[in-house]
Design a protein around this motif. Structure first.
Motif, PDB file in Angstrom:
ATOM      1  N   PRO A 218      53.451  27.311  73.303  1.00 23.55           N
ATOM      2  CA  PRO A 218      54.543  27.868  72.494  1.00 23.55           C
ATOM      3  C   PRO A 218      55.217  26.826  71.615  1.00 23.55           C
ATOM      4  O   PRO A 218      55.569  27.089  70.471  1.00 23.55           O
ATOM      5  CB  PRO A 218      55.516  28.417  73.549  1.00 23.55           C
ATOM      6  CG  PRO A 218      54.691  28.623  74.768  1.00 23.55           C
ATOM      7  CD  PRO A 218      53.619  27.583  74.735  1.00 23.55           C
ATOM      8  N   THR A 219      55.388  25.639  72.173  1.00 22.30           N
ATOM      9  CA  THR A 219      55.995  24.560  71.392  1.00 22.30           C
ATOM     10  C   THR A 219      55.635  23.236  72.039  1.00 22.30           C
ATOM     11  O   THR A 219      55.205  23.176  73.192  1.00 22.30           O
ATOM     12  CB  THR A 219      57.529  24.719  71.315  1.00 22.30           C
ATOM     13  OG1 THR A 219      58.061  23.771  70.400  1.00 22.30           O
ATOM     14  CG2 THR A 219      58.167  24.534  72.673  1.00 22.30           C
ATOM     15  N   ALA A 220      55.792  22.156  71.275  1.00 21.75           N
ATOM     16  CA  ALA A 220      55.504  20.817  71.786  1.00 21.75           C
ATOM     17  C   ALA A 220      56.393  19.818  71.067  1.00 21.75           C
ATOM     18  O   ALA A 220      56.722  19.991  69.891  1.00 21.75           O
ATOM     19  CB  ALA A 220      54.033  20.464  71.575  1.00 21.75           C
ATOM     20  N   LYS A 221      56.803  18.788  71.797  1.00 21.02           N
ATOM     21  CA  LYS A 221      57.583  17.707  71.202  1.00 21.02           C
ATOM     22  C   LYS A 221      57.036  16.374  71.704  1.00 21.02           C
ATOM     23  O   LYS A 221      56.547  16.267  72.830  1.00 21.02           O
ATOM     24  CB  LYS A 221      59.068  17.836  71.555  1.00 21.02           C
ATOM     25  CG  LYS A 221      59.761  19.006  70.880  1.00 21.02           C
ATOM     26  CD  LYS A 221      61.265  18.980  71.118  1.00 21.02           C
ATOM     27  CE  LYS A 221      61.952  20.127  70.386  1.00 21.02           C
ATOM     28  NZ  LYS A 221      63.431  20.082  70.560  1.00 21.02           N
ATOM     29  N   VAL A 222      57.161  15.362  70.853  1.00 20.31           N
ATOM     30  CA  VAL A 222      56.687  14.036  71.233  1.00 20.31           C
ATOM     31  C   VAL A 222      57.850  13.059  71.214  1.00 20.31           C
ATOM     32  O   VAL A 222      58.696  13.085  70.315  1.00 20.31           O
ATOM     33  CB  VAL A 222      55.535  13.561  70.314  1.00 20.31           C
ATOM     34  CG1 VAL A 222      55.980  13.478  68.869  1.00 20.31           C
ATOM     35  CG2 VAL A 222      54.997  12.221  70.782  1.00 20.31           C
ATOM     36  N   ILE A 223      57.912  12.232  72.246  1.00 20.45           N
ATOM     37  CA  ILE A 223      58.895  11.162  72.336  1.00 20.45           C
ATOM     38  C   ILE A 223      58.246   9.873  71.841  1.00 20.45           C
ATOM     39  O   ILE A 223      57.145   9.519  72.266  1.00 20.45           O
ATOM     40  CB  ILE A 223      59.365  10.952  73.791  1.00 20.45           C
ATOM     41  CG1 ILE A 223      60.038  12.206  74.329  1.00 20.45           C
ATOM     42  CG2 ILE A 223      60.302   9.759  73.897  1.00 20.45           C
ATOM     43  CD1 ILE A 223      60.366  12.114  75.805  1.00 20.45           C
ATOM     44  N   PRO A 247      52.298  14.527  81.182  1.00 19.36           N
ATOM     45  CA  PRO A 247      52.486  14.857  79.769  1.00 19.36           C
ATOM     46  C   PRO A 247      51.200  15.398  79.152  1.00 19.36           C
ATOM     47  O   PRO A 247      50.095  15.142  79.643  1.00 19.36           O
ATOM     48  CB  PRO A 247      52.860  13.502  79.149  1.00 19.36           C
ATOM     49  CG  PRO A 247      53.230  12.612  80.287  1.00 19.36           C
ATOM     50  CD  PRO A 247      52.433  13.093  81.441  1.00 19.36           C
ATOM     51  N   ALA A 248      51.357  16.112  78.044  1.00 26.47           N
ATOM     52  CA  ALA A 248      50.173  16.549  77.302  1.00 26.47           C
ATOM     53  C   ALA A 248      49.438  15.347  76.738  1.00 26.47           C
ATOM     54  O   ALA A 248      48.212  15.342  76.626  1.00 26.47           O
ATOM     55  CB  ALA A 248      50.577  17.494  76.173  1.00 26.47           C
ATOM     56  N   ILE A 276      55.013   0.513  71.682  1.00 24.69           N
ATOM     57  CA  ILE A 276      55.590   1.853  71.712  1.00 24.69           C
ATOM     58  C   ILE A 276      54.763   2.741  72.635  1.00 24.69           C
ATOM     59  O   ILE A 276      53.563   2.521  72.824  1.00 24.69           O
ATOM     60  CB  ILE A 276      55.672   2.510  70.316  1.00 24.69           C
ATOM     61  CG1 ILE A 276      54.275   2.644  69.687  1.00 24.69           C
ATOM     62  CG2 ILE A 276      56.624   1.757  69.420  1.00 24.69           C
ATOM     63  CD1 ILE A 276      54.251   3.495  68.418  1.00 24.69           C
ATOM     64  N   LEU A 277      55.452   3.720  73.216  1.00 22.96           N
ATOM     65  CA  LEU A 277      54.786   4.804  73.938  1.00 22.96           C
ATOM     66  C   LEU A 277      55.014   6.096  73.167  1.00 22.96           C
ATOM     67  O   LEU A 277      56.122   6.348  72.675  1.00 22.96           O
ATOM     68  CB  LEU A 277      55.354   4.969  75.349  1.00 22.96           C
ATOM     69  CG  LEU A 277      54.998   3.944  76.415  1.00 22.96           C
ATOM     70  CD1 LEU A 277      55.608   4.354  77.751  1.00 22.96           C
ATOM     71  CD2 LEU A 277      53.497   3.788  76.550  1.00 22.96           C
ATOM     72  N   LEU A 278      53.969   6.904  73.062  1.00 22.78           N
ATOM     73  CA  LEU A 278      54.077   8.257  72.533  1.00 22.78           C
ATOM     74  C   LEU A 278      53.828   9.200  73.689  1.00 22.78           C
ATOM     75  O   LEU A 278      52.742   9.206  74.276  1.00 22.78           O
ATOM     76  CB  LEU A 278      53.053   8.495  71.418  1.00 22.78           C
ATOM     77  CG  LEU A 278      53.077   7.522  70.240  1.00 22.78           C
ATOM     78  CD1 LEU A 278      52.013   7.900  69.216  1.00 22.78           C
ATOM     79  CD2 LEU A 278      54.446   7.484  69.589  1.00 22.78           C
ATOM     80  N   CYS A 279      54.833   9.982  74.049  1.00 18.82           N
ATOM     81  CA  CYS A 279      54.741  10.878  75.203  1.00 18.82           C
ATOM     82  C   CYS A 279      55.019  12.295  74.736  1.00 18.82           C
ATOM     83  O   CYS A 279      56.134  12.601  74.303  1.00 18.82           O
ATOM     84  CB  CYS A 279      55.741  10.460  76.276  1.00 18.82           C
ATOM     85  SG  CYS A 279      55.726  11.511  77.746  1.00 18.82           S
ATOM     86  N   GLU A 280      54.003  13.150  74.806  1.00 17.07           N
ATOM     87  CA  GLU A 280      54.174  14.533  74.358  1.00 17.07           C
ATOM     88  C   GLU A 280      54.285  15.475  75.552  1.00 17.07           C
ATOM     89  O   GLU A 280      53.531  15.357  76.525  1.00 17.07           O
ATOM     90  CB  GLU A 280      53.001  14.967  73.474  1.00 17.07           C
ATOM     91  CG  GLU A 280      53.140  16.407  72.972  1.00 17.07           C
ATOM     92  CD  GLU A 280      52.187  16.713  71.826  1.00 17.07           C
ATOM     93  OE1 GLU A 280      52.418  16.166  70.729  1.00 17.07           O
ATOM     94  OE2 GLU A 280      51.243  17.480  72.032  1.00 17.07           O
ATOM     95  N   VAL A 281      55.234  16.404  75.454  1.00 22.62           N
ATOM     96  CA  VAL A 281      55.351  17.467  76.445  1.00 22.62           C
ATOM     97  C   VAL A 281      55.222  18.801  75.720  1.00 22.62           C
ATOM     98  O   VAL A 281      55.616  18.929  74.554  1.00 22.62           O
ATOM     99  CB  VAL A 281      56.692  17.397  77.207  1.00 22.62           C
ATOM    100  CG1 VAL A 281      56.750  16.127  78.047  1.00 22.62           C
ATOM    101  CG2 VAL A 281      57.874  17.438  76.251  1.00 22.62           C
ATOM    102  N   ASP A 282      54.623  19.777  76.386  1.00 22.88           N
ATOM    103  CA  ASP A 282      54.457  21.079  75.751  1.00 22.88           C
ATOM    104  C   ASP A 282      54.750  22.190  76.754  1.00 22.88           C
ATOM    105  O   ASP A 282      54.817  21.976  77.962  1.00 22.88           O
ATOM    106  CB  ASP A 282      53.060  21.237  75.131  1.00 22.88           C
ATOM    107  CG  ASP A 282      51.933  21.137  76.150  1.00 22.88           C
ATOM    108  OD1 ASP A 282      52.200  21.125  77.363  1.00 22.88           O
ATOM    109  OD2 ASP A 282      50.751  21.063  75.733  1.00 22.88           O
ATOM    110  N   SER A 310      60.707  14.086  68.308  1.00 26.29           N
ATOM    111  CA  SER A 310      60.367  14.858  67.103  1.00 26.29           C
ATOM    112  C   SER A 310      61.228  16.116  67.044  1.00 26.29           C
ATOM    113  O   SER A 310      61.440  16.781  68.047  1.00 26.29           O
ATOM    114  CB  SER A 310      58.884  15.230  67.104  1.00 26.29           C
ATOM    115  OG  SER A 310      58.570  16.047  68.215  1.00 26.29           O
ATOM    116  N   ASP A 311      61.738  16.435  65.850  1.00 27.80           N
ATOM    117  CA  ASP A 311      62.595  17.617  65.714  1.00 27.80           C
ATOM    118  C   ASP A 311      61.940  18.725  64.902  1.00 27.80           C
ATOM    119  O   ASP A 311      62.585  19.725  64.585  1.00 27.80           O
ATOM    120  CB  ASP A 311      63.946  17.236  65.101  1.00 27.80           C
ATOM    121  CG  ASP A 311      63.799  16.611  63.714  1.00 27.80           C
ATOM    122  OD1 ASP A 311      62.684  16.615  63.162  1.00 27.80           O
ATOM    123  OD2 ASP A 311      64.819  16.122  63.188  1.00 27.80           O
ATOM    124  N   SER A 312      60.655  18.542  64.574  1.00 28.61           N
ATOM    125  CA  SER A 312      59.917  19.575  63.843  1.00 28.61           C
ATOM    126  C   SER A 312      58.420  19.377  64.082  1.00 28.61           C
ATOM    127  O   SER A 312      57.992  18.287  64.508  1.00 28.61           O
ATOM    128  CB  SER A 312      60.204  19.503  62.340  1.00 28.61           C
ATOM    129  OG  SER A 312      59.667  18.309  61.794  1.00 28.61           O
TER     130      SER A 312
END
Length: 485
Positions: A218-223, A247-248, A276-282, A310-312
């Motif tokens: 439905p949605t996903a954001k990355v830190i 995390p995804a 840096i770490l990129l951590c995505e959750v969905d 991420s905000d979009s």
């Protein structure tokens, strides 16, 4: 020596009009894969358009005892598609039809030359996608993904290729067509599907693949989290997983790689960060909010200096674009680089990073580090200049030491790039003589004449003995019955 007139005529009558390449200038397009340091011109390149043509070509090669090197898009990084000067390259690039999208069964069926990204593009109208997403997904093919058991930035949660395919059609070394698996979650008999995934073209030629599709989240954001040291970032990786969060995607880049990516893609990376770490959750918005709060708390507890979410969807895509462009980006800051691929236990990541840095000083060669950090898959990029005498050899030796280190800490010499010709000597470090014997026995069961991708992935025990590898009893073969391997 060239093909015999008889075999050439037989191949030409089997393939489409322009389906056999013999001219040296045109053969040069096939002289290597992504491992460009190793090159050879094949005798010929065959370009079949159907599974039946593949069968016919393989039968001719078997009859004339002509070695065959299968090839997808040529994006591999371990020399798996490196040609043989006395063999045929079998390119499957023209077999690129998606045969079926089945939304009810959550599956898709396609030929091996279909690009990885094209699967998700075809499934998107149904609200579905194909999860494995190698950085080369815009170009790499599903057949090559199966041969190498490719992963990608989202493999932590959704698995490697082996976890996302249901069935294969495979042409054996004798030209027989086998159906392995099917369109259901399980199939009767031995799990040959797992055996063939990652077999690097040694056991058969893939002519069709059935993959699993997943509903789009439905949605996903990355830190995007910045750290003042790579060791802090490495410790944060283990803390996130041990905190019960899968995390995804969970990726790591050091300063050299993130600076190169930022200059290339302008993803908004903090160029003064050590890593840096990129951590995505969905998931649902509620699930994401809960996971984001947990991840941010863990990151701060482990010394994170800044956090951005991420905000979009556009921003999420841009952040990932930097990571996926890391390899070509590093190519802009060095004349050449040597890409390694090993896997280690996550908790050993800080130690291994420190030891790679020490090796870098020892060899006098810079390293840019890119990691599938969540599953411990390392991609150190060793920077060198092939125009300087001896630097390529130094880079290769440095890479071999990194792989030996991976084994030493309880890991493996490959995560998703395969062994090919590049890492074949490190197989002698990873495995004991009796284990290598079993690999050869499996090869014999599928390809008794040894015509499929010979000399790749599994070394002879004699080669291991020549190297004085640790598991070959002081350089001597331990068992007389192994002499033929």
């Amino acid at each position: 020596m060239p093909l015999t007139a008889e075999l050439r005529s037989a191949l030409e009558s089997t393939l489409p009009k322009d389906g056999l390449i013999l001219e040296p200038d045109m053969l040069r397009a096939y002289e290597c894969d992504g491992l460009t340091a190793k090159r050879a011109l094949p005798l010929a390149v065959a370009l079949p358009q159907t599974g039946e043509q593949v069968q016919a070509v393989i039968r001719l090669c078997h009859e004339y005892r002509l070695p065959v090197v299968p090839r997808g898009a040529g994006t591999g990084l371990s020399g798996g598609a490196q040609p043989l000067s006395n063999g045929l390259v079998l390119s499957l690039a023209r077999m690129k039809r998606i045969l079926e999208i089945n939304p009810d069964n959550l599956s898709a069926r396609m030929e091996p030359g279909v690009r990885n990204l094209a699967i998700s593009e075809a499934a998107q109208p149904y609200g579905l996608y194909y999860a494995p997403d190698p950085s080369s997904q815009i170009a790499c093919t599903i057949g090559g993904n199966v041969a190498e058991n490719s992963g990608g930035v989202h493999c932590l949660k959704y698995g490697l290729t082996v976890n996302n395919i249901l069935g294969l059609k495979l042409v054996t070394a004798e030209g027989e067509l086998l159906n392995i698996g099917g369109s259901t979650l399980d199939s009767p008999g031995y799990d040959l599907l797992a055996l063939l995934t990652g077999s690097e073209g040694l056991l058969g030629i893939i002519t069709e693949v059935t993959v699993k599709l997943l509903p789009l989240p439905p949605t996903a954001k990355v830190i995007l989290a910045a750290f003042d040291s790579v060791e802090q970032a490495g410790r944060a990786v283990g803390a996130i997983i041990s905190g019960g969060i899968i995390p995804a995607g969970l990726e790591m880049m050091d300063n050299r790689s993130l600076r190169a990516a930022e200059d290339f893609v302008h993803a908004g990376y903090p160029v003064d960060a050590a890593a840096i770490l990129l951590c995505e959750v969905d998931g649902t918005p509620e699930e994401i909010d809960e996971q984001l709060n947990k991840v941010k708390r863990i990151l701060r507890q482990n010394g994170c200096s800044s956090i951005r979410v991420s905000d979009s969807e556009q921003e999420r895509t841009r952040i990932w674009a930097g990571r996926k462009a890391a390899f070509p980006a590093v190519g802009r800051i060095s004349p050449d680089y040597y890409c390694m691929d090993g896997t280690i236990p996550r908790h050993r990541l800080p130690e291994v990073l420190s030891r790679i840095e020490a090796m870098s000083e020892q060899y006098g060669l810079t390293v840019a580090n890119v990691f599938h950090a969540g599953d411990g898959n390392l991609h150190p990029l060793i920077l060198y200049d092939a125009a300087k005498p001896g630097e390529l050899a130094q880079a290769e030796k440095f890479g071999g030491d990194i792989l030996t280190l991976c084994v030493e800490v309880g890991g493996t010499i490959t995560g998703e790039h395969g062994v090919g010709s590049e890492k074949i000597d490190q197989m002698c470090v990873q495995f004991q003589a009796m284990e290598l014997q079993q690999f050869h026995a499996v090869k014999d069961a599928f390809d008794e004449t040894g015509l499929l991708n010979p000399g790749k992935a599994v070394p002879s025990l004699h080669r291991c003995a020549e190297l004085g590898a640790m598991h070959v009893h002081n350089g001597e073969l331990p068992f007389p019955e192994l002499e033929r391997f």
